[in-house]
Design a protein around this motif. Structure first.
Motif, PDB file in Angstrom:
ATOM      1  N   PHE B  34       0.904  -1.318   0.062  1.00  0.00           N
ATOM      2  CA  PHE B  34       0.120   0.089  -0.042  1.00  0.00           C
ATOM      3  C   PHE B  34       0.973   1.129   0.004  1.00  0.00           C
ATOM      4  O   PHE B  34       2.104   1.367   0.485  1.00  0.00           O
ATOM      5  CB  PHE B  34      -0.700   0.045   1.169  1.00  0.00           C
ATOM      6  CG  PHE B  34      -1.507  -1.167   1.604  1.00  0.00           C
ATOM      7  CD1 PHE B  34      -1.101  -2.283   1.884  1.00  0.00           C
ATOM      8  CD2 PHE B  34      -3.136  -1.209   1.128  1.00  0.00           C
ATOM      9  CE1 PHE B  34      -1.898  -3.446   2.263  1.00  0.00           C
ATOM     10  CE2 PHE B  34      -3.726  -2.333   1.258  1.00  0.00           C
ATOM     11  CZ  PHE B  34      -3.099  -3.462   1.939  1.00  0.00           C
ATOM     12  N   TYR B  36       0.259   5.015   1.736  1.00  0.00           N
ATOM     13  CA  TYR B  36      -0.507   5.785   2.390  1.00  0.00           C
ATOM     14  C   TYR B  36       0.042   7.411   2.444  1.00  0.00           C
ATOM     15  O   TYR B  36       1.185   7.445   2.227  1.00  0.00           O
ATOM     16  CB  TYR B  36      -0.557   5.579   3.843  1.00  0.00           C
ATOM     17  CG  TYR B  36      -1.613   4.544   4.216  1.00  0.00           C
ATOM     18  CD1 TYR B  36      -1.543   3.111   3.959  1.00  0.00           C
ATOM     19  CD2 TYR B  36      -2.796   4.676   4.784  1.00  0.00           C
ATOM     20  CE1 TYR B  36      -2.097   2.168   4.216  1.00  0.00           C
ATOM     21  CE2 TYR B  36      -3.701   3.622   5.298  1.00  0.00           C
ATOM     22  CZ  TYR B  36      -3.384   2.567   4.629  1.00  0.00           C
ATOM     23  OH  TYR B  36      -4.372   1.650   5.050  1.00  0.00           O
ATOM     24  N   GLN B  38      -0.011  11.669   4.086  1.00  0.00           N
ATOM     25  CA  GLN B  38      -0.492  12.456   5.138  1.00  0.00           C
ATOM     26  C   GLN B  38      -0.299  13.748   4.551  1.00  0.00           C
ATOM     27  O   GLN B  38       0.821  14.135   4.501  1.00  0.00           O
ATOM     28  CB  GLN B  38       0.324  12.077   6.588  1.00  0.00           C
ATOM     29  CG  GLN B  38      -0.320  12.971   7.628  1.00  0.00           C
ATOM     30  CD  GLN B  38       0.182  12.367   8.911  1.00  0.00           C
ATOM     31  OE1 GLN B  38       1.388  11.814   8.855  1.00  0.00           O
ATOM     32  NE2 GLN B  38      -0.533  12.643   9.934  1.00  0.00           N
ATOM     33  N   ARG B  43      -5.166  13.549   8.462  1.00  0.00           N
ATOM     34  CA  ARG B  43      -4.940  12.210   9.017  1.00  0.00           C
ATOM     35  C   ARG B  43      -4.215  11.489   7.938  1.00  0.00           C
ATOM     36  O   ARG B  43      -4.324  11.728   6.669  1.00  0.00           O
ATOM     37  CB  ARG B  43      -6.203  11.572   9.301  1.00  0.00           C
ATOM     38  CG  ARG B  43      -6.956  12.300  10.269  1.00  0.00           C
ATOM     39  CD  ARG B  43      -8.414  11.687  10.429  1.00  0.00           C
ATOM     40  NE  ARG B  43      -9.314  12.167  11.368  1.00  0.00           N
ATOM     41  CZ  ARG B  43      -9.953  11.814  12.271  1.00  0.00           C
ATOM     42  NH1 ARG B  43     -10.153  10.398  12.322  1.00  0.00           N
ATOM     43  NH2 ARG B  43     -10.475  12.357  13.279  1.00  0.00           N
ATOM     44  N   LEU B  44      -3.467  10.322   8.403  1.00  0.00           N
ATOM     45  CA  LEU B  44      -3.030   9.308   7.300  1.00  0.00           C
ATOM     46  C   LEU B  44      -4.178   8.834   6.595  1.00  0.00           C
ATOM     47  O   LEU B  44      -4.923   8.322   7.408  1.00  0.00           O
ATOM     48  CB  LEU B  44      -1.981   8.548   8.465  1.00  0.00           C
ATOM     49  CG  LEU B  44      -1.043   7.406   7.676  1.00  0.00           C
ATOM     50  CD1 LEU B  44      -0.147   8.271   6.701  1.00  0.00           C
ATOM     51  CD2 LEU B  44      -0.568   6.590   8.551  1.00  0.00           C
ATOM     52  N   LEU B  46      -5.322   6.282   3.075  1.00  0.00           N
ATOM     53  CA  LEU B  46      -4.621   5.108   1.955  1.00  0.00           C
ATOM     54  C   LEU B  46      -4.837   6.017   0.660  1.00  0.00           C
ATOM     55  O   LEU B  46      -5.717   6.782   0.281  1.00  0.00           O
ATOM     56  CB  LEU B  46      -5.869   4.301   1.651  1.00  0.00           C
ATOM     57  CG  LEU B  46      -5.422   3.215   0.808  1.00  0.00           C
ATOM     58  CD1 LEU B  46      -4.263   2.469   0.727  1.00  0.00           C
ATOM     59  CD2 LEU B  46      -6.692   2.111   0.832  1.00  0.00           C
ATOM     60  N   ARG B  49      -3.575   0.771  -3.415  1.00  0.00           N
ATOM     61  CA  ARG B  49      -3.170  -0.564  -3.055  1.00  0.00           C
ATOM     62  C   ARG B  49      -2.577  -1.414  -4.167  1.00  0.00           C
ATOM     63  O   ARG B  49      -3.402  -0.964  -5.249  1.00  0.00           O
ATOM     64  CB  ARG B  49      -4.042  -1.201  -2.065  1.00  0.00           C
ATOM     65  CG  ARG B  49      -5.439  -1.817  -2.879  1.00  0.00           C
ATOM     66  CD  ARG B  49      -6.313  -2.215  -2.172  1.00  0.00           C
ATOM     67  NE  ARG B  49      -6.989  -1.035  -1.522  1.00  0.00           N
ATOM     68  CZ  ARG B  49      -8.025  -0.987  -0.672  1.00  0.00           C
ATOM     69  NH1 ARG B  49      -8.500  -2.421   0.138  1.00  0.00           N
ATOM     70  NH2 ARG B  49      -8.894  -0.212  -0.054  1.00  0.00           N
ATOM     71  N   TYR B  86       4.017   7.327   2.949  1.00  0.00           N
ATOM     72  CA  TYR B  86       4.444   5.821   3.357  1.00  0.00           C
ATOM     73  C   TYR B  86       4.194   4.718   2.816  1.00  0.00           C
ATOM     74  O   TYR B  86       3.103   4.443   2.481  1.00  0.00           O
ATOM     75  CB  TYR B  86       3.625   5.941   4.869  1.00  0.00           C
ATOM     76  CG  TYR B  86       4.138   7.031   5.902  1.00  0.00           C
ATOM     77  CD1 TYR B  86       3.403   8.071   6.204  1.00  0.00           C
ATOM     78  CD2 TYR B  86       5.353   6.679   6.917  1.00  0.00           C
ATOM     79  CE1 TYR B  86       3.492   8.967   6.862  1.00  0.00           C
ATOM     80  CE2 TYR B  86       5.510   7.744   7.804  1.00  0.00           C
ATOM     81  CZ  TYR B  86       4.777   8.966   7.989  1.00  0.00           C
ATOM     82  OH  TYR B  86       5.045   9.749   8.577  1.00  0.00           O
TER      83      TYR B  86
END
Lengths: 113, 113
Positions: B34, B36, B38, B43-44, B46, B49, B86
């Motif tokens: 995945f 992710y 921010q 917020r972090l 998705l 994927r 991330y």
């Protein structure tokens, strides 16, 4: 739909004290994950709860513990706080099995002095 | 041990330039990966994927098992892409069951005007 909520948002504790952080997952989500985000270390996995059971824990000492309640909310407890526990603690929830999208809370900023 | 490596802490590009955020993983089986993101004060969340094989906000990521990589790419960066990115891998527990996400340390993307 309300997102993942965490409380408190900020916390200052003294070394040696104990702290409890709280997390409410999105309605319908049964899995809750806890991560520690310390400066420069990225997100380090702490604990995973699903259906009230601890499913996995990361490489953290036993003074990091938690639980999940029947309503799927969760607590993270940290005993005997140390200065290096200062970090942002993030909670995430997902619908059921890992691999589905994880939704993150805003985090609790813990400062240990 | 399963691990995710993001070699760049910071990547700075100009608007309109191509961008590639590197991610390498160590995992012996078939990984589930995945990205992710921010954004500032958010917020972090998705981004994408690998099993979906979709393009989100112009970003794509291809799994290269030979190179154990899952680099995130976008042909023309926009200022609003500035964020922390991330890469994450699903942890494989004993008996082959899936567990929590394992995150890299993140790459901060800065897109300059």
């Amino acid at each position: 739909e309300a997102g993942v909520t965490q409380s408190p948002t900020h916390l200052i504790k003294t070394r040696g004290q104990q702290v409890t952080l709280r997390c409410s997952p999105i309605s319908g989500h049964t899995s809750v994950y806890w991560y520690q985000q310390a400066l420069g270390l990225g997100l380090q996995f702490l604990l995973w709860y699903d259906e009230g059971e601890e499913r996995n824990r990361g490489n953290f000492p036993p003074r990091f513990s938690g639980r999940q309640f029947p309503n799927y909310s969760s607590e993270l407890n940290v005993n005997a706080l140390e200065l290096e526990d200062s970090a942002l603690y993030l909670c995430a929830s997902s619908r059921d099995r890992p691999g589905t999208e994880a939704f993150f809370g805003q985090g609790t900023r813990l400062t240990v002095v | 041990a399963q691990r995710v490596t993001q070699p760049e802490k910071l990547l700075s590009v100009f608007k309109g330039a191509p961008v590639e955020l590197k991610c390498n993983y160590s995992y012996s089986g078939s990984p589930e990966l995945f990205w992710y993101v921010q954004y500032s004060r958010q917020r972090l969340q998705l981004l994408l994927r690998h099993i979906s094989r979709e393009s989100i906000k112009g970003f794509t990521a291809d799994l290269n098992k030979g190179e154990t990589s899952f680099h995130l790419k976008k042909p023309f960066a926009q200022e609003e892409d500035s964020a922390m990115y991330y890469c994450a891998l699903i942890n494989c527990l004993k008996r082959g069951s899936q567990g929590n996400l394992i995150f890299g340390k993140g790459t901060k993307l800065s897109v300059k005007p």
